[in-house]
Scaffold this motif. Sequence first.
Motif, PDB file in Angstrom:
ATOM      1  N   PHE A   8       0.819  -1.209   0.000  1.00  0.00           N
ATOM      2  CA  PHE A   8       0.000   0.000   0.000  1.00  0.00           C
ATOM      3  C   PHE A   8       0.856   1.263   0.000  1.00  0.00           C
ATOM      4  N   THR A  17      -2.908   6.751  -4.962  1.00  0.00           N
ATOM      5  CA  THR A  17      -3.737   7.063  -3.802  1.00  0.00           C
ATOM      6  C   THR A  17      -3.833   8.575  -3.599  1.00  0.00           C
ATOM      7  N   GLN A  21      -7.283  10.812  -3.860  1.00  0.00           N
ATOM      8  CA  GLN A  21      -7.660  11.746  -2.796  1.00  0.00           C
ATOM      9  C   GLN A  21      -7.978  13.128  -3.387  1.00  0.00           C
ATOM     10  N   SER A  60      -5.528   1.592  -9.588  1.00  0.00           N
ATOM     11  CA  SER A  60      -5.227   1.007  -8.280  1.00  0.00           C
ATOM     12  C   SER A  60      -6.512   0.527  -7.628  1.00  0.00           C
ATOM     13  N   LYS A  74     -11.179  -0.629  -1.343  1.00  0.00           N
ATOM     14  CA  LYS A  74     -10.761   0.749  -1.071  1.00  0.00           C
ATOM     15  C   LYS A  74      -9.847   1.229  -2.193  1.00  0.00           C
ATOM     16  N   ARG A  75      -9.871   2.520  -2.413  1.00  0.00           N
ATOM     17  CA  ARG A  75      -8.958   3.242  -3.293  1.00  0.00           C
ATOM     18  C   ARG A  75      -8.948   2.738  -4.743  1.00  0.00           C
ATOM     19  N   TYR A  77      -9.237   3.344  -8.391  1.00  0.00           N
ATOM     20  CA  TYR A  77      -8.980   4.578  -9.124  1.00  0.00           C
ATOM     21  C   TYR A  77      -8.366   4.255 -10.476  1.00  0.00           C
TER      22      TYR A  77
END
Length: 152
Positions: A8, A17, A21, A60, A74-75, A77
Amino acid sequence: MEIRIVAFDHPDAAKLTAEVQQEYVRRYGNEDETPVAVAEFAPPQGLFLVGYLDGVPVASGGWRTHEGGAVELKRMYVVKSARGRGVARAMLAELERTAQAAGAVRVVLETGTKQPEAIALYLSSDYHEIPAFGLYGDLVESRCYGKNLARD
């Protein structure tokens, strides 16, 4: 697309990440403040993936252990230049495959109404709305989805 398992905190994962964001900031006005830890995305309790096109990181996504034999995505993208090419669908399929291989029976996730492309992807991939959970579960913009993984 070549999909690799990475930590990660790997530089490519960290770059993507940070980009996701900023996408949240553009769409919602602030970053996702859901607590995440590097260790949550390390086997056996989780996994993080980066997708590459011609050696360039373009996508990702990760999963971490969730209650009841589920994992939480999660995340997820995809960089703007790679959108509309099936990259997100390929990443989602690999996340599901690796979660199932690790013993997960269900996938859950939280997204928001200002991410209509994500909602369309999940709905077209057999996800169904589930009761709200997580940090943003009480917000009107929050949408939670789940999918049972096929068992052999």
